[in-house]
Scaffold this active site. Structure first.
Site, PDB file in Angstrom:
ATOM      1  N   ARG A  28       0.979  -1.139   0.103  1.00  0.00           N
ATOM      2  CA  ARG A  28       0.140  -0.010  -0.144  1.00  0.00           C
ATOM      3  C   ARG A  28       0.859   1.323   0.010  1.00  0.00           C
ATOM      4  O   ARG A  28       0.398   2.211   0.659  1.00  0.00           O
ATOM      5  CB  ARG A  28      -1.035  -0.021   1.248  1.00  0.00           C
ATOM      6  N   ARG A  32      -3.030   7.406   0.694  1.00  0.00           N
ATOM      7  CA  ARG A  32      -3.581   8.472   1.511  1.00  0.00           C
ATOM      8  C   ARG A  32      -2.612   9.138   2.541  1.00  0.00           C
ATOM      9  O   ARG A  32      -2.589  10.534   2.697  1.00  0.00           O
ATOM     10  CB  ARG A  32      -4.836   8.582   2.201  1.00  0.00           C
ATOM     11  N   ARG A  41      -6.861  12.941  -5.194  1.00  0.00           N
ATOM     12  CA  ARG A  41      -8.059  12.110  -4.623  1.00  0.00           C
ATOM     13  C   ARG A  41      -9.078  13.413  -4.232  1.00  0.00           C
ATOM     14  O   ARG A  41     -10.076  13.067  -4.225  1.00  0.00           O
ATOM     15  CB  ARG A  41      -7.555  11.592  -3.318  1.00  0.00           C
ATOM     16  N   ASP A  77      -6.984  -2.342  -6.853  1.00  0.00           N
ATOM     17  CA  ASP A  77      -7.328  -2.759  -5.658  1.00  0.00           C
ATOM     18  C   ASP A  77      -7.961  -4.452  -6.015  1.00  0.00           C
ATOM     19  O   ASP A  77      -8.521  -4.756  -6.831  1.00  0.00           O
ATOM     20  CB  ASP A  77      -8.653  -2.005  -5.066  1.00  0.00           C
ATOM     21  N   TYR A 153     -15.052 -10.862   1.721  1.00  0.00           N
ATOM     22  CA  TYR A 153     -15.749  -9.572   1.665  1.00  0.00           C
ATOM     23  C   TYR A 153     -16.925  -9.788   0.851  1.00  0.00           C
ATOM     24  O   TYR A 153     -17.949  -8.737   1.204  1.00  0.00           O
ATOM     25  CB  TYR A 153     -14.551  -8.519   0.664  1.00  0.00           C
TER      26      TYR A 153
HETATM   27  O1  CP3 Z   1      -0.132  -1.011  -2.567  1.00  0.00           O
HETATM   28  C1  CP3 Z   1      -0.290  -0.259  -3.373  1.00  0.00           C
HETATM   29  O2  CP3 Z   1       0.097   0.847  -3.166  1.00  0.00           O
HETATM   30  C2  CP3 Z   1      -1.300  -0.504  -4.331  1.00  0.00           C
HETATM   31  C3  CP3 Z   1      -2.534  -0.187  -4.348  1.00  0.00           C
HETATM   32  C4  CP3 Z   1      -3.405  -1.102  -3.447  1.00  0.00           C
HETATM   33  C5  CP3 Z   1      -4.707  -0.717  -2.921  1.00  0.00           C
HETATM   34  N1  CP3 Z   1      -5.538  -1.699  -2.440  1.00  0.00           N
HETATM   35  C6  CP3 Z   1      -5.238   0.654  -3.048  1.00  0.00           C
HETATM   36  C7  CP3 Z   1      -6.305   1.210  -1.968  1.00  0.00           C
HETATM   37  C8  CP3 Z   1      -3.372  -2.578  -3.065  1.00  0.00           C
HETATM   38  C9  CP3 Z   1      -2.239  -3.460  -3.349  1.00  0.00           C
HETATM   39  C10 CP3 Z   1      -4.486  -2.785  -2.250  1.00  0.00           C
HETATM   40  C11 CP3 Z   1      -4.835  -4.175  -1.827  1.00  0.00           C
HETATM   41  C12 CP3 Z   1      -6.073  -4.417  -0.939  1.00  0.00           C
HETATM   42  N2  CP3 Z   1      -7.171  -3.918  -1.020  1.00  0.00           N
HETATM   43  C13 CP3 Z   1      -6.125  -5.248   0.193  1.00  0.00           C
HETATM   44  C14 CP3 Z   1      -4.865  -6.107   0.391  1.00  0.00           C
HETATM   45  C15 CP3 Z   1      -3.861  -5.588   1.113  1.00  0.00           C
HETATM   46  C16 CP3 Z   1      -4.197  -5.119   2.756  1.00  0.00           C
HETATM   47  O3  CP3 Z   1      -4.218  -3.925   3.089  1.00  0.00           O
HETATM   48  O4  CP3 Z   1      -4.522  -6.260   3.242  1.00  0.00           O
HETATM   49  C17 CP3 Z   1      -7.104  -5.252   0.752  1.00  0.00           C
HETATM   50  C18 CP3 Z   1      -7.783  -5.797   1.893  1.00  0.00           C
HETATM   51  C19 CP3 Z   1      -8.026  -4.185   0.171  1.00  0.00           C
HETATM   52  C20 CP3 Z   1      -9.432  -3.889   0.113  1.00  0.00           C
HETATM   53  C21 CP3 Z   1      -9.538  -2.550   0.572  1.00  0.00           C
HETATM   54  N3  CP3 Z   1      -9.336  -1.305  -0.378  1.00  0.00           N
HETATM   55  C22 CP3 Z   1      -9.861  -1.956   1.906  1.00  0.00           C
HETATM   56  C23 CP3 Z   1     -10.142  -2.655   3.277  1.00  0.00           C
HETATM   57  C24 CP3 Z   1      -9.812  -0.433   1.539  1.00  0.00           C
HETATM   58  C25 CP3 Z   1     -10.384   0.667   2.584  1.00  0.00           C
HETATM   59  C26 CP3 Z   1      -8.882   1.122   3.234  1.00  0.00           C
HETATM   60  C27 CP3 Z   1      -9.321   2.152   4.168  1.00  0.00           C
HETATM   61  O5  CP3 Z   1      -8.240   2.589   4.772  1.00  0.00           O
HETATM   62  O6  CP3 Z   1     -10.150   3.074   3.972  1.00  0.00           O
HETATM   63  C28 CP3 Z   1      -9.515  -0.141   0.306  1.00  0.00           C
HETATM   64  C29 CP3 Z   1      -9.320   1.310  -0.450  1.00  0.00           C
HETATM   65  C30 CP3 Z   1      -8.132   1.178  -0.755  1.00  0.00           C
HETATM   66  N4  CP3 Z   1      -7.295   0.619  -1.686  1.00  0.00           N
HETATM   67  C31 CP3 Z   1      -7.221   2.750  -0.736  1.00  0.00           C
HETATM   68  C32 CP3 Z   1      -6.177   2.518  -1.426  1.00  0.00           C
HETATM   69  C33 CP3 Z   1      -5.035   3.496  -1.514  1.00  0.00           C
HETATM   70  C34 CP3 Z   1      -7.659   3.719   0.252  1.00  0.00           C
HETATM   71  C35 CP3 Z   1      -8.753   4.526  -0.678  1.00  0.00           C
HETATM   72  C36 CP3 Z   1      -8.593   6.160  -0.530  1.00  0.00           C
HETATM   73  O7  CP3 Z   1      -7.832   6.873  -1.019  1.00  0.00           O
HETATM   74  O8  CP3 Z   1      -9.832   6.482  -0.203  1.00  0.00           O
END
Ligand code: CP3
Length: 346
Positions: A28, A32, A41, A77, A153
């Site tokens: 990740r 943000r 964003r 994602d 999910y």
């Molecule tokens: O690693 C990277 O920089 C690449 C991008 C990436 C994202 N999601 C972007 C994202 C990757 C590799 C993921 C994987 C992902 N997504 C996982 C597996 C990794 C982990 O952390 O366990 C999971 C479980 C998800 C599902 C997911 N997507 C969740 C639970 C959330 C909400 C998280 C939050 O803090 O609100 C997301 C949203 C998400 N995916 C964000 C990003 C940058 C934040 C969204 C935003 O900008 O509002």
């Protein structure tokens, strides 16, 4: 210009070859905590950013430019394949992903649509092609979620503490669970191999919720499906990273499922985790992401500890033990990248 990324330290570590300094990236790493990301964003939602290949590519490059990590991970994602299967969701600020029509019955599973990945997720592959044109010495990681995590999910409809509905489906209607996993696995194989065909040089399978399972249930209900995806990715010839959270007791089975490199969270010392996995595989990890909120002194101590546990053995990729958190001080991210390089230099 010659593309030198195949001979980078990151690719070498994935292949368990010696490196001149330990490669480092952060799960990740785009997100943000970065002001550059927050600026974009303001204009677009997460799904809008991902849907536009030029923007997804730009966001992927932001941390590389700011901090100099040794690998880029595609900005996407794990939930993207849901929509083409007919399952709608949105990211709700403060809550995370919320699914509009969760999958809970045999009829819901039967209604899931097969996916033509190039037709419905072609923008992801396009972002990969753009990035491969721009990245010269830094390799690109593609990824998907593991079937257990993605299915959970889809069943729970959002974040869950106890996975009550997902596990109830497993225990009470195993035939429905297995039919669901078969369908989902087929989509994820097509999605991940399309990313490889588009140019992803390494792929990672994220099983972020797998720590909810005991080994017996993992072996029956999750592992066969992860194995199919890992096998399919491996057969293309690219290295594969297999990552789980809270998965210390599952490591022997996760190794059996596959992965050239196994990802460790911070709950187990890296050397202990590597001993369990066996030194015929690489390891990725495992700094607690919350240490990035601490002092340079503590960070230095922790980075040195992890590097000492890895003993310079080929096949270590430095990373956080789970995704980097919102509000992480940017200067600490930069400092850790530099420390890993400096302290591991041969
Ligand atoms: O690693 C990277 O920089 C690449 C991008 C990436 C994202 N999601 C972007 C994202 C990757 C590799 C993921 C994987 C992902 N997504 C996982 C597996 C990794 C982990 O952390 O366990 C999971 C479980 C998800 C599902 C997911 N997507 C969740 C639970 C959330 C909400 C998280 C939050 O803090 O609100 C997301 C949203 C998400 N995916 C964000 C990003 C940058 C934040 C969204 C935003 O900008 O509002």
């Amino acid at each position: 210009m010659t593309n030198t990324s195949d001979n980078s330290n990151f690719m070498k570590a994935c292949r368990l070859e010696p490196v001149d300094q330990t490669p480092v990236w952060f799960m990740r790493q785009a997100g943000r905590y970065m002001p550059e990301y927050r600026k974009l964003r303001e204009k677009y939602s997460l799904l809008e950013m991902v849907a536009q290949p030029e923007i997804a590519a730009e966001v992927t490059l932001q941390p590389i430019k700011a901090f100099g990590m040794d690998a880029a991970i595609l900005f996407a994602d794990i939930l993207l394949p849901l929509q083409p299967m007919g399952v709608n969701f949105e990211f709700v600020p403060g809550k995370g992903p919320i699914i509009e029509n969760p999958v809970r019955t045999a009829a819901d599973v039967a209604a899931l649509k097969p996916v033509e990945v190039e037709a419905s997720l072609g923008h992801v592959m396009e972002a990969i092609r753009i990035l491969r044109g721009e990245l010269i010495d830094v390799p690109l990681i593609g990824f998907c979620g593991a079937p257990f995590t993605v299915a959970s999910y889809m069943i729970e409809g959002g974040p869950s503490k106890d996975y009550r509905m997902a596990k109830s489906m497993m225990y009470n209607t195993p035939e429905v669970w297995h039919a669901f996993m078969e369908k989902l696995t087929a989509v994820l194989i097509d999605y991940l191999t399309a990313q490889i065909a588009a140019g992803a040089q390494v792929v990672q399978l994220f099983d972020s919720w797998v720590g909810a399972l005991n080994p017996q249930d993992y072996e029956i209900f999750a592992m066969p499906y992860s194995k199919k995806i890992l096998d399919a990715a491996h057969a293309t010839g690219v290295p594969v990273i297999h990552f789980g959270v809270g998965a210390t007791t599952l490591l022997p089975l996760m190794k059996k499922a596959g992965g050239d490199v196994l990802g460790l969270d911070w709950r187990i010392p890296l050397d202990k985790g590597w001993d369990i996995i066996g030194h015929d595989r690489g390891v990725q990890g495992n700094l607690d992401p919350v240490t990035l909120f601490s002092t340079p002194e503590l960070l230095e101590k922790r980075v040195k500890e992890i590097l000492a546990q890895a003993t310079g053995r080929p096949g270590h990729i430095f990373n956080v033990g789970h995704g980097i958190l919102q509000h992480t001080p940017n200067e600490n991210v930069k400092a850790v990248v530099e420390m890993v390089h400096e302290f591991s230099k041969k």
